[in-house]
Design a protein around this motif. Structure first.
Motif, PDB file in Angstrom:
ATOM      1  N   GLY A   1       4.660   5.632   1.961  1.00  0.00           N
ATOM      2  CA  GLY A   1       4.956   7.059   2.049  1.00  0.00           C
ATOM      3  C   GLY A   1       5.027   7.536   3.486  1.00  0.00           C
ATOM      4  O   GLY A   1       5.928   8.306   3.859  1.00  0.00           O
ATOM      5  N   ALA A   2       4.082   7.083   4.325  1.00  0.00           N
ATOM      6  CA  ALA A   2       4.103   7.460   5.745  1.00  0.00           C
ATOM      7  C   ALA A   2       5.346   6.910   6.426  1.00  0.00           C
ATOM      8  O   ALA A   2       5.962   7.574   7.275  1.00  0.00           O
ATOM      9  CB  ALA A   2       2.841   6.945   6.434  1.00  0.00           C
ATOM     10  N   ILE A   3       5.752   5.707   6.046  1.00  0.00           N
ATOM     11  CA  ILE A   3       6.944   5.087   6.632  1.00  0.00           C
ATOM     12  C   ILE A   3       8.200   5.868   6.245  1.00  0.00           C
ATOM     13  O   ILE A   3       9.117   6.037   7.058  1.00  0.00           O
ATOM     14  CB  ILE A   3       7.039   3.613   6.198  1.00  0.00           C
ATOM     15  CG1 ILE A   3       5.996   2.790   6.964  1.00  0.00           C
ATOM     16  CG2 ILE A   3       8.442   3.049   6.406  1.00  0.00           C
ATOM     17  CD1 ILE A   3       5.802   1.385   6.438  1.00  0.00           C
ATOM     18  N   VAL A   4       8.249   6.341   5.012  1.00  0.00           N
ATOM     19  CA  VAL A   4       9.401   7.155   4.583  1.00  0.00           C
ATOM     20  C   VAL A   4       9.537   8.388   5.468  1.00  0.00           C
ATOM     21  O   VAL A   4      10.626   8.700   5.970  1.00  0.00           O
ATOM     22  CB  VAL A   4       9.247   7.566   3.108  1.00  0.00           C
ATOM     23  CG1 VAL A   4      10.264   8.651   2.745  1.00  0.00           C
ATOM     24  CG2 VAL A   4       9.421   6.366   2.189  1.00  0.00           C
ATOM     25  N   ARG A   5       8.445   9.104   5.678  1.00  0.00           N
ATOM     26  CA  ARG A   5       8.508  10.329   6.496  1.00  0.00           C
ATOM     27  C   ARG A   5       8.891  10.006   7.940  1.00  0.00           C
ATOM     28  O   ARG A   5       9.721  10.706   8.541  1.00  0.00           O
ATOM     29  CB  ARG A   5       7.153  11.053   6.464  1.00  0.00           C
ATOM     30  CG  ARG A   5       6.724  11.481   5.075  1.00  0.00           C
ATOM     31  CD  ARG A   5       5.641  12.536   5.095  1.00  0.00           C
ATOM     32  NE  ARG A   5       4.487  12.207   5.916  1.00  0.00           N
ATOM     33  CZ  ARG A   5       3.426  11.542   5.492  1.00  0.00           C
ATOM     34  NH1 ARG A   5       3.387  11.079   4.243  1.00  0.00           N
ATOM     35  NH2 ARG A   5       2.404  11.312   6.294  1.00  0.00           N
ATOM     36  N   THR A   6       8.295   8.960   8.490  1.00  0.00           N
ATOM     37  CA  THR A   6       8.590   8.590   9.878  1.00  0.00           C
ATOM     38  C   THR A   6      10.037   8.134  10.022  1.00  0.00           C
ATOM     39  O   THR A   6      10.721   8.485  10.995  1.00  0.00           O
ATOM     40  CB  THR A   6       7.644   7.478  10.346  1.00  0.00           C
ATOM     41  OG1 THR A   6       6.296   7.936  10.235  1.00  0.00           O
ATOM     42  CG2 THR A   6       7.917   7.091  11.788  1.00  0.00           C
ATOM     43  N   SER A   7      10.517   7.345   9.071  1.00  0.00           N
ATOM     44  CA  SER A   7      11.900   6.849   9.138  1.00  0.00           C
ATOM     45  C   SER A   7      12.894   7.992   9.116  1.00  0.00           C
ATOM     46  O   SER A   7      13.882   7.996   9.870  1.00  0.00           O
ATOM     47  CB  SER A   7      12.170   5.899   7.960  1.00  0.00           C
ATOM     48  OG  SER A   7      11.329   4.769   8.012  1.00  0.00           O
ATOM     49  N   LEU A   8      12.653   8.975   8.268  1.00  0.00           N
ATOM     50  CA  LEU A   8      13.542  10.130   8.196  1.00  0.00           C
ATOM     51  C   LEU A   8      13.496  10.924   9.497  1.00  0.00           C
ATOM     52  O   LEU A   8      14.535  11.348  10.031  1.00  0.00           O
ATOM     53  CB  LEU A   8      13.147  11.004   7.009  1.00  0.00           C
ATOM     54  CG  LEU A   8      14.025  12.226   6.736  1.00  0.00           C
ATOM     55  CD1 LEU A   8      15.440  11.808   6.362  1.00  0.00           C
ATOM     56  CD2 LEU A   8      13.415  13.070   5.624  1.00  0.00           C
ATOM     57  N   ALA A   9      12.287  11.117  10.032  1.00  0.00           N
ATOM     58  CA  ALA A   9      12.130  11.928  11.249  1.00  0.00           C
ATOM     59  C   ALA A   9      12.758  11.274  12.470  1.00  0.00           C
ATOM     60  O   ALA A   9      13.243  11.971  13.367  1.00  0.00           O
ATOM     61  CB  ALA A   9      10.645  12.186  11.502  1.00  0.00           C
ATOM     62  N   LEU A  10      12.778   9.940  12.515  1.00  0.00           N
ATOM     63  CA  LEU A  10      13.225   9.240  13.718  1.00  0.00           C
ATOM     64  C   LEU A  10      14.589   8.580  13.557  1.00  0.00           C
ATOM     65  O   LEU A  10      14.961   7.711  14.336  1.00  0.00           O
ATOM     66  CB  LEU A  10      12.178   8.202  14.141  1.00  0.00           C
ATOM     67  CG  LEU A  10      10.813   8.794  14.533  1.00  0.00           C
ATOM     68  CD1 LEU A  10       9.848   7.689  14.965  1.00  0.00           C
ATOM     69  CD2 LEU A  10      10.955   9.822  15.662  1.00  0.00           C
ATOM     70  N   GLY A  11      15.360   9.024  12.558  1.00  0.00           N
ATOM     71  CA  GLY A  11      16.776   8.684  12.522  1.00  0.00           C
ATOM     72  C   GLY A  11      17.168   7.437  11.773  1.00  0.00           C
ATOM     73  O   GLY A  11      18.339   7.028  11.844  1.00  0.00           O
TER      74      GLY A  11
ATOM     75  N   ALA B   1       2.567  10.501  -1.480  1.00  0.00           N
ATOM     76  CA  ALA B   1       2.349   9.919  -0.154  1.00  0.00           C
ATOM     77  C   ALA B   1       3.458  10.291   0.823  1.00  0.00           C
ATOM     78  O   ALA B   1       3.215  10.457   2.025  1.00  0.00           O
ATOM     79  CB  ALA B   1       2.234   8.398  -0.259  1.00  0.00           C
ATOM     80  N   SER B   2       4.676  10.441   0.314  1.00  0.00           N
ATOM     81  CA  SER B   2       5.809  10.793   1.186  1.00  0.00           C
ATOM     82  C   SER B   2       6.022  12.293   1.269  1.00  0.00           C
ATOM     83  O   SER B   2       6.898  12.754   1.993  1.00  0.00           O
ATOM     84  CB  SER B   2       7.090  10.139   0.665  1.00  0.00           C
ATOM     85  OG  SER B   2       7.521  10.750  -0.541  1.00  0.00           O
ATOM     86  N   ARG B   3       5.213  13.053   0.502  1.00  0.00           N
ATOM     87  CA  ARG B   3       5.346  14.522   0.417  1.00  0.00           C
ATOM     88  C   ARG B   3       6.729  14.950  -0.049  1.00  0.00           C
ATOM     89  O   ARG B   3       7.265  15.969   0.380  1.00  0.00           O
ATOM     90  CB  ARG B   3       4.997  15.159   1.760  1.00  0.00           C
ATOM     91  CG  ARG B   3       3.561  14.909   2.202  1.00  0.00           C
ATOM     92  CD  ARG B   3       3.260  15.547   3.524  1.00  0.00           C
ATOM     93  NE  ARG B   3       1.931  15.165   4.000  1.00  0.00           N
ATOM     94  CZ  ARG B   3       1.453  15.453   5.210  1.00  0.00           C
ATOM     95  NH1 ARG B   3       2.208  16.137   6.059  1.00  0.00           N
ATOM     96  NH2 ARG B   3       0.254  15.063   5.576  1.00  0.00           N
TER      97      ARG B   3
ATOM     98  N   ILE C   1       0.854  -1.185   0.000  1.00  0.00           N
ATOM     99  CA  ILE C   1       0.000   0.000   0.000  1.00  0.00           C
ATOM    100  C   ILE C   1       0.891   1.236   0.000  1.00  0.00           C
ATOM    101  O   ILE C   1       1.655   1.473   0.937  1.00  0.00           O
ATOM    102  CB  ILE C   1      -0.948   0.001   1.214  1.00  0.00           C
ATOM    103  CG1 ILE C   1      -1.868  -1.219   1.153  1.00  0.00           C
ATOM    104  CG2 ILE C   1      -1.775   1.289   1.259  1.00  0.00           C
ATOM    105  CD1 ILE C   1      -2.774  -1.369   2.362  1.00  0.00           C
ATOM    106  N   VAL C   2       0.798   2.012  -1.077  1.00  0.00           N
ATOM    107  CA  VAL C   2       1.724   3.124  -1.265  1.00  0.00           C
ATOM    108  C   VAL C   2       1.566   4.176  -0.173  1.00  0.00           C
ATOM    109  O   VAL C   2       2.548   4.791   0.251  1.00  0.00           O
ATOM    110  CB  VAL C   2       1.535   3.748  -2.661  1.00  0.00           C
ATOM    111  CG1 VAL C   2       2.483   4.930  -2.859  1.00  0.00           C
ATOM    112  CG2 VAL C   2       1.776   2.714  -3.746  1.00  0.00           C
ATOM    113  N   GLY C   3       0.338   4.381   0.304  1.00  0.00           N
ATOM    114  CA  GLY C   3       0.134   5.340   1.387  1.00  0.00           C
ATOM    115  C   GLY C   3       0.909   4.962   2.631  1.00  0.00           C
ATOM    116  O   GLY C   3       1.485   5.823   3.316  1.00  0.00           O
ATOM    117  N   ASN C   4       0.940   3.665   2.945  1.00  0.00           N
ATOM    118  CA  ASN C   4       1.724   3.202   4.093  1.00  0.00           C
ATOM    119  C   ASN C   4       3.215   3.417   3.870  1.00  0.00           C
ATOM    120  O   ASN C   4       3.936   3.863   4.770  1.00  0.00           O
ATOM    121  CB  ASN C   4       1.466   1.713   4.343  1.00  0.00           C
ATOM    122  CG  ASN C   4       0.149   1.453   5.045  1.00  0.00           C
ATOM    123  OD1 ASN C   4      -0.404   2.332   5.703  1.00  0.00           O
ATOM    124  ND2 ASN C   4      -0.375   0.252   4.903  1.00  0.00           N
TER     125      ASN C   4
END
Length: 269
Positions: free
Chosen positions: A131-141, A163-165, A126-129
């Motif tokens: 994309g959200a994982i990309v943003r979270t992974s970057l934010a949390l190191g 999805a990842s903005r 699911i591409v939305g998931n």
């Protein structure tokens, strides 16, 4: 704001360029269309090379985006709204968009010398998931993501960009097979930890592990593949009320990486 040139003729070469880049039948993808102000700004800041950025003449153009384009010497023009409607007939009609050169695909070597944990997604489609994982992974190191069996063939996928903005260009995202991913993780000396419903460790225990980890997440229905589960050295679960079947994979990843935040931030310093 300085008045921008407006494309009023559908025969302008830029219009044909946009038509070509949006064809789903393209086999050799060297350029991509990136939509919306926030995604454009993040992509430009990540170093993506743009040929030109456009806006519809019926909508205000972001002054902040215009300033960023000028600092990066990126050409900006408006397009007559009637032409925009022709370009995006059945699709959502972006008010602002640009044509960019697709960055080279990320390789394992782009991740190898970094210090943060690596996120491995096995069968997450699911591409939305993603994309959200990309943003979270970057934010949390996290230092990178390995996508296995995702049905995504390029990070230039427009759905993933949205999805990842645009953050998909800000950390290495490697498309890989299972055997190659397992070999890379083993050669790097990382321990692979899988998130499952019946893990032997609690997610809280992740914060006590000083070594760099490969955090493995499977799809919500199927979980990780047998090949990855056999390669994992530990399994972790997130305590939940028993009536809850599972958490969304992006939520699970956020919880796990939050437990690793102090280790990953310290490793980056």
């Amino acid at each position: 704001m300085t008045e921008l040139d407006t494309i009023t003729n559908a025969s302008d070469p830029a219009v044909q360029r946009i038509i070509d880049v949006t064809k789903s039948s393209r086999s050799n993808i060297k350029t991509t269309l990136i939509e919306d102000t926030e995604t454009l700004m993040q992509s430009i800041s990540a170093g993506v090379q743009f040929i030109e950025v456009y806006g519809s003449d019926s909508s205000p153009f972001s002054a902040e985006l215009l300033a960023l384009c000028r600092r990066q010497n990126i050409a900006v023009r408006l397009i007559d709204s009637s032409i925009v409607n022709q370009l995006f007939k059945g699709d959502r009609k972006p008010k602002t968009f640009g044509i960019a050169r697709v960055p080279r695909p990320a390789k394992f070597s782009d991740i190898a010398n970094l210090s943060g944990d690596v996120v491995v997604l096995d069968g997450v489609k699911i591409v939305g998931n993603i994309g959200a994982i990309v943003r979270t992974s970057l934010a949390l190191g996290a230092s990178g993501i390995i996508l296995v069996d995702s049905d995504i063939t390029s990070i230039a996928d427009r759905r993933l960009q949205r999805a990842s903005r645009g953050y998909v260009f800000s950390l290495p995202v490697v498309l890989s097979g299972r055997e190659e991913a397992i070999a890379f993780i083993g050669d790097s000396g990382m321990k692979m930890t899988t998130l499952t419903a019946r893990g032997k460790l609690s997610v809280k225990d992740l914060g006590d592990i000083p070594e760099r980890l490969a955090l493995l997440f499977g799809s919500e229905k199927e979980g990780p593949s047998e090949l990855f589960e056999k390669a994992a050295s530990a399994s972790v679960s997130i305590p939940m009320i028993s009536e809850t079947e599972s958490l969304n994979v992006s939520v699970s990843l956020g919880i796990a990486l939050h437990e690793r935040i102090h280790r990953n931030l310290a490793a980056q310093r």
